[in-house]
Design an enzyme around this catalytic site. Structure first.
Site, PDB file in Angstrom:
ATOM      1  N   CYS A   2     -26.678 -12.695  58.902  1.00 24.41           N
ATOM      2  CA  CYS A   2     -27.168 -13.889  59.586  1.00 24.41           C
ATOM      3  C   CYS A   2     -26.064 -14.919  59.791  1.00 24.41           C
ATOM      4  CB  CYS A   2     -28.276 -14.544  58.770  1.00 24.41           C
ATOM      5  SG  CYS A   2     -29.647 -13.453  58.431  1.00 24.41           S
ATOM      6  N   ARG A  27     -20.399 -10.374  62.954  1.00 26.65           N
ATOM      7  CA  ARG A  27     -20.922 -10.208  61.594  1.00 26.65           C
ATOM      8  C   ARG A  27     -22.060  -9.190  61.551  1.00 26.65           C
ATOM      9  NH1 ARG A  27     -20.199 -15.637  58.757  1.00 26.65           N
ATOM     10  NH2 ARG A  27     -22.171 -15.318  57.707  1.00 26.65           N
ATOM     11  N   GLY A 100     -29.795 -15.809  54.059  1.00 28.86           N
ATOM     12  CA  GLY A 100     -29.946 -15.561  52.629  1.00 28.86           C
ATOM     13  C   GLY A 100     -31.321 -14.983  52.324  1.00 28.86           C
ATOM     14  N   LYS A 482     -15.462   5.543  56.062  1.00 28.21           N
ATOM     15  CA  LYS A 482     -15.235   5.249  57.489  1.00 28.21           C
ATOM     16  C   LYS A 482     -16.052   6.193  58.356  1.00 28.21           C
ATOM     17  CE  LYS A 482     -13.932   2.130  57.291  1.00 28.21           C
ATOM     18  NZ  LYS A 482     -13.479   1.265  56.252  1.00 28.21           N
TER      19      LYS A 482
HETATM   20  C1  AGP Z   1     -16.010  -1.490  55.231  1.00 25.96           C
HETATM   21  O1  AGP Z   1     -15.741  -0.703  56.318  1.00 25.96           O
HETATM   22  C2  AGP Z   1     -17.272  -2.131  55.144  1.00 25.96           C
HETATM   23  N1  AGP Z   1     -17.988  -2.317  56.289  1.00 25.96           N
HETATM   24  C3  AGP Z   1     -17.707  -2.775  53.863  1.00 25.96           C
HETATM   25  O2  AGP Z   1     -17.745  -1.765  52.906  1.00 25.96           O
HETATM   26  C4  AGP Z   1     -16.879  -3.960  53.334  1.00 25.96           C
HETATM   27  O3  AGP Z   1     -15.624  -3.519  52.928  1.00 25.96           O
HETATM   28  C5  AGP Z   1     -17.636  -4.621  52.170  1.00 25.96           C
HETATM   29  O4  AGP Z   1     -18.858  -5.112  52.652  1.00 25.96           O
HETATM   30  C6  AGP Z   1     -16.855  -5.727  51.515  1.00 25.96           C
HETATM   31  O5  AGP Z   1     -16.566  -6.760  52.407  1.00 25.96           O
HETATM   32  P1  AGP Z   1     -15.487  -7.854  52.055  1.00 25.96           P
HETATM   33  O6  AGP Z   1     -14.164  -7.183  51.975  1.00 25.96           O
HETATM   34  O7  AGP Z   1     -15.558  -8.859  53.180  1.00 25.96           O
HETATM   35  O8  AGP Z   1     -15.869  -8.455  50.742  1.00 25.96           O
END
Ligand code: AGP
Length: 605
Positions: A2, A27, A100, A482
Site C-alpha cells: 500500500c 511497490r 498496514g 528469482k
Molecule cells: C526479492 O526479489 C524480493 N522481492 C524480496 O524477497 C525482498 O528481498 C524482501 O522483501 C526484502 O526486502 P528489503 O530488502 O527491501 O528489506
C-alpha cells in the site's frame, strides 16, 4: 505494498496525488483510489486496474479539489475489488486511506456495529474510518489522536473530513509516513519518492506521531501527547523520473546497471576503514565479538553469503536469521553482538520489527546495510552502509542484492583488518578485486545470448532445482527465488551435498537442475554431485568457471563463466541466474516487473 499520498493546497491537487500514486506503483498494488473534498463532502474515484485508469476516471468525472487523500492498495483483508479499495468513507463525511494491518479490527467492528455503523467492505481499514467518525466532535485532529489509542497493529493513515476543507490528518505506527513541506501547501506520503518534483523538504514522522496538515502549518503530536518539532530534511535525489531506455523491463535494465551500481558502492579509498560505517564505528567494532544478521528474502540471502565471508575473512562468529522468525522467538541477547539489518528499502516491516525487538532486548550495536539513506532502518541504527544501487523498480531484487554483497564484503574485510586476520597485502588485493568487479560483471552480462538460448527450454518446465556449495549455496537459493517469483516455476535450492539425502528422488528429465560450479575448494565434490544427477537421467545446466574442465555433453549444458574470482565469485555467479529467471519469465509472458501477489516494499507483517 500500500502507498499513501495526501495533500492540502489551494490548487487542484488531483494531478499531484495521481503522480504520487504513479511513483509508488513499483511497490506493487491491486487497486487504487483518490478522494478530494468538493461540493461539501468527500468525492472519490477508485479502480481495480492501474493508476492510469484512475487518472482517466478523474478526468472523465472532473474530480477536482485542493484537499485530498489517495492510495494504492495491496490486499490483505478482503479481495481486490472496488468496495475494498481506498479511500474508505464513513457516512459520506470523511475519507480515509490506510497502510498496514489493524489486528483488533474484529472487536472494533463489533463495537462500531453496536453503534449503528454499517460496513460495506471487508477491510480492516473501515473500522478506522468509522472509529474516527464516531469519536469526532468537531476537531478532526483530536478524533484521530483518540482513534489511534484504540488501534493494535501497524498503520499509517491519512484522513480528511467535510467540515475541514483545508486539513488532512495523518498518523503512523509501524508503517512509514512522511510530511512534505510546500509553500502554502503541505503533503503526506508513505515514501518521499512519491513527492519527487513537488517538494524536497521532508519530515520523517516517528512511531506514534499524529500530524495535522493545513495550508500554512504542520502540527505534530508525539505518542505521549506532547507537541513536537521534527527535523526537516532536504531530500533531493527523488526528483528525476526513472526511464526504461532500451530495455523491455526494469528488471532487465537493473540487471545491466549492476556494473555501475557496484562502481558507485565500492568505497573510494584504497583501504578498509571503520569510518565507512559511521563516525563511531571503530569503537563499536572494537567492542563486538559476534554478529547477528537479520533480513528477509533476497536480503536474507546476502546475509547468508556474508556469513561465509565474516567467518572466513574476519574469523568472527556470525548468525543469520530470517527477521520474521527472530522477532517472535526467545533469544539470548549478548551485549557484544553487532546486529546487522540488511534491506533494499529500509522499510520492510518484518526487518524493522526485528531490529526494534533486538534493541528492546538491549542490543546497542546496530548497523543497517541499506539502499535508502533516509529509511527508517538507517534512522534507527547507530551505524550504516549505504548501497548506491539507485532506485530499484522491479519487484525482483537484482542490483540491490549485488551491492549489498559489496557492502557486506567490505564489512568483513574491515573487521578482518581490525582483528588482525587481514594483512596489508591481503587488503590491497581485496581492494584490487573489488575495483575490477564491474569489468568482470560486464563480461558475465555478455553471456546473455547463451542464457536466452537456455530460457526457451526452461519456460516449458514446471519445476527446477538449483545446486551450489559453500559460498555459492546462498546464490543457488537466490537463483531459485528469482525464478519462482517472476516465472512462477516452482524452484528449490539445495547445497549439492544434500542431494542424496532426499531431493535426488525428484530428479527426472522433466526437471532441470541448475548448478553453480566455481573453481573453488569444493569443485571436485560438486562434480561428483553432478554425476549423481546425470546417472539418474537428470538434465544439468551448469555455470562453470572456465578453468573447471566441465564441458558440455549429453545431459549436461555448460555456460563458461570467467576465471574463478576468489571470495567475490558469488557476485558474478548470481548474474546469469538473474538473467535466466528474467528470460524464462519473459518467454512465459508474465508481468516481470510486477509479479502476481508480490509487492516491492513489504510494509505489513
Ligand atoms: C526479492 O526479489 C524480493 N522481492 C524480496 O524477497 C525482498 O528481498 C524482501 O522483501 C526484502 O526486502 P528489503 O530488502 O527491501 O528489506
Amino acid at each position: 505494498m500500500c502507498g499513501i499520498v495526501g495533500a492540502v493546497a489551494q490548487r487542484n491537487i488531483v494531478p499531484v496525488l495521481i503522480e504520487g500514486l504513479r511513483r509508488l506503483e513499483y511497490r506493487g498494488y491491486d487497486s487504487c483510489g483518490v478522494a478530494v473534498l468538493a461540493d461539501g463532502g468527500p468525492r472519490r474515484a477508485r479502480s481495480v486496474a492501474r493508476v492510469a485508469d484512475l487518472d482517466a476516471q478523474t478526468r472523465d468525472t472532473h474530480l477536482e479539489g485542493g484537499t485530498g487523500v489517495a492510495h494504492t492498495r495491496w490486499a490483505t483483508h478482503g479481495a481486490p475489488v472496488t468496495d475494498n479499495a481506498h479511500p474508505i468513507f464513513s457516512k459520506d463525511e470523511l475519507a480515509l486511506v490506510h497502510n498496514g494491518i489493524i489486528e483488533n479490527y474484529e472487536s472494533l467492528r463489533e463495537m462500531l456495529r453496536g453503534k449503528g455503523y454499517v460496513f460495506v467492505s471487508q477491510t480492516d481499514t473501515e473500522v478506522v474510518a468509522h472509529l474516527v467518525h464516531s469519536l469526532y466532535r468537531g476537531d478532526l485532529f483530536a478524533a484521530v489522536r483518540e482513534t489511534v489509542t484504540h488501534l493494535d497493529g501497524a498503520y499509517a493513515i491519512a484522513v480528511e473530513h467535510k467540515d475541514h476543507p483545508h486539513t488532512v490528518v495523518g498518523a503512523r505506527q509501524g508503517s512509514p509516513l512522511v510530511v512534505g513541506l510546500g509553500e502554502g501547501e503541505n503533503f503526506l506520503a508513505s515514501d518521499a519518492l512519491a513527492l519527487g518534483g513537488t517538494t524536497e523538504r521532508f519530515i520523517f514522522l516517528e512511531e506514534g506521531d499524529v500530524c495535522e496538515l493545513t495550508l500554512e502549518r504542520v502540527r505534530i503530536v508525539a505518542r505521549d501527547g506532547a507537541s513536537v518539532q521534527r527535523e526537516v530534511r532536504t531530500v533531493e535525489a527523488y526528483g528525476g523520473g526513472v526511464e526504461l531506455g532500451p530495455y523491455r523491463h526494469f528488471m532487465q535494465k537493473e540487471i545491466f546497471e549492476q556494473p555501475r551500481a557496484i562502481t558507485d558502492t565500492i568505497p573510494q579509498s584504497d583501504s578498509f576503514d571503520a569510518s565507512l560505517f559511521g563516525e563511531n564505528a571503530a569503537a563499536v567494532f572494537a567492542d563486538i565479538d559476534n554478529l547477528l544478521i537479520l533480513a528477509c528474502g533476497t536480503s536474507y540471502y546476502s546475509g547468508l553469503t556474508a556469513k561465509y565471508w565474516l567467518e572466513s575473512i574476519a574469523k568472527i562468529p556470525t548468525q543469520v536469521e530470517i527477521a520474521s522468525e527472530y522477532r517472535y522467538r526467545d533469544s539470548v541477547p549478548n551485549p557484544k553482538t553487532l546486529v546487522v539489518v540488511i534491506s533494499q528499502s529500509g522499510e520492510t516491516a518484518d526487518t524493522l520489527a526485528a531490529l526494534k525487538h533486538a534493541q528492546a532486548l538491549g542490543h546497542v550495536h546496530t548497523l543497517a546495510v541499506c539502499n535508502v539513506a533516509t529509511s527508517a532502518m538507517v534512522r534507527l541504527t547507530s551505524l550504516s552502509f549505504h548501497t548506491h544501487a539507485g532506485r530499484e523498480i522491479g519487484v525482483a531484487s537484482t542490483k540491490a542484492f549485488t551491492t549489498q554483497l559489496v557492502g557486506l564484503f567490505v564489512l568483513a574485510a574491515t573487521l578482518g583488518k581490525l582483528r588482525g586476520t587481514v594483512s596489508a597485502a591481503q587488503e590491497l588485493d581485496y581492494v584490487r578485486q573489488l575495483r575490477h568487479l564491474p569489468a568482470a560483471l560486464n563480461s558475465v552480462l555478455a553471456l546473455e545470448p547463451q542464457i536466452i538460448a537456455w530460457s526457451d527450454a526452461f519456460s516449458r518446465k514446471e519445476s527446477a532445482l538449483f545446486l551450489g556449495r559453500g559460498l555459492h549455496y546462498p546464490i543457488a537459493l537466490e537463483g531459485a527465488l528469482k525464478l519462482k517469483e517472476i516465472s512462477y516455476i516452482h524452484a528449490e535450492a539445495y547445497p549439492a551435498g544434500e542431494l542424496k539425502h532426499g531431493p535426488l528422488a525428484l530428479v527426472t528429465d522433466a526437471m532441470p537442475v541448475v548448478a553453480i560450479a566455481p573453481n573453488d575448494a569444493l569443485l571436485e565434490k560438486l562434480k561428483s554431485n553432478l554425476q549423481e544427477v546425470k546417472a539418474r537421467g537428470g538434465e544439468l545446466y551448469v555455470f562453470a568457471d572456465s578453468d573447471t574442465r566441465i564441458a558440455s555433453e549429453a545431459g549436461m549444458h555448460v555456460i563458461r563463466m570467467p576465471e574463478h574470482y576468489g571470495p567475490l565469485s558469488p557476485i558474478l555467479h548470481v548474474v546469469p541466474l538473474q538473467l535466466l529467471a528474467y528470460h524464462t519469465a519473459f518467454a512465459r509472458g508474465t508481468d516481470v516487473d510486477k509479479p502476481r501477489n508480490l509487492a516491492k516494499s513489504v510494509t505489513v507483517e
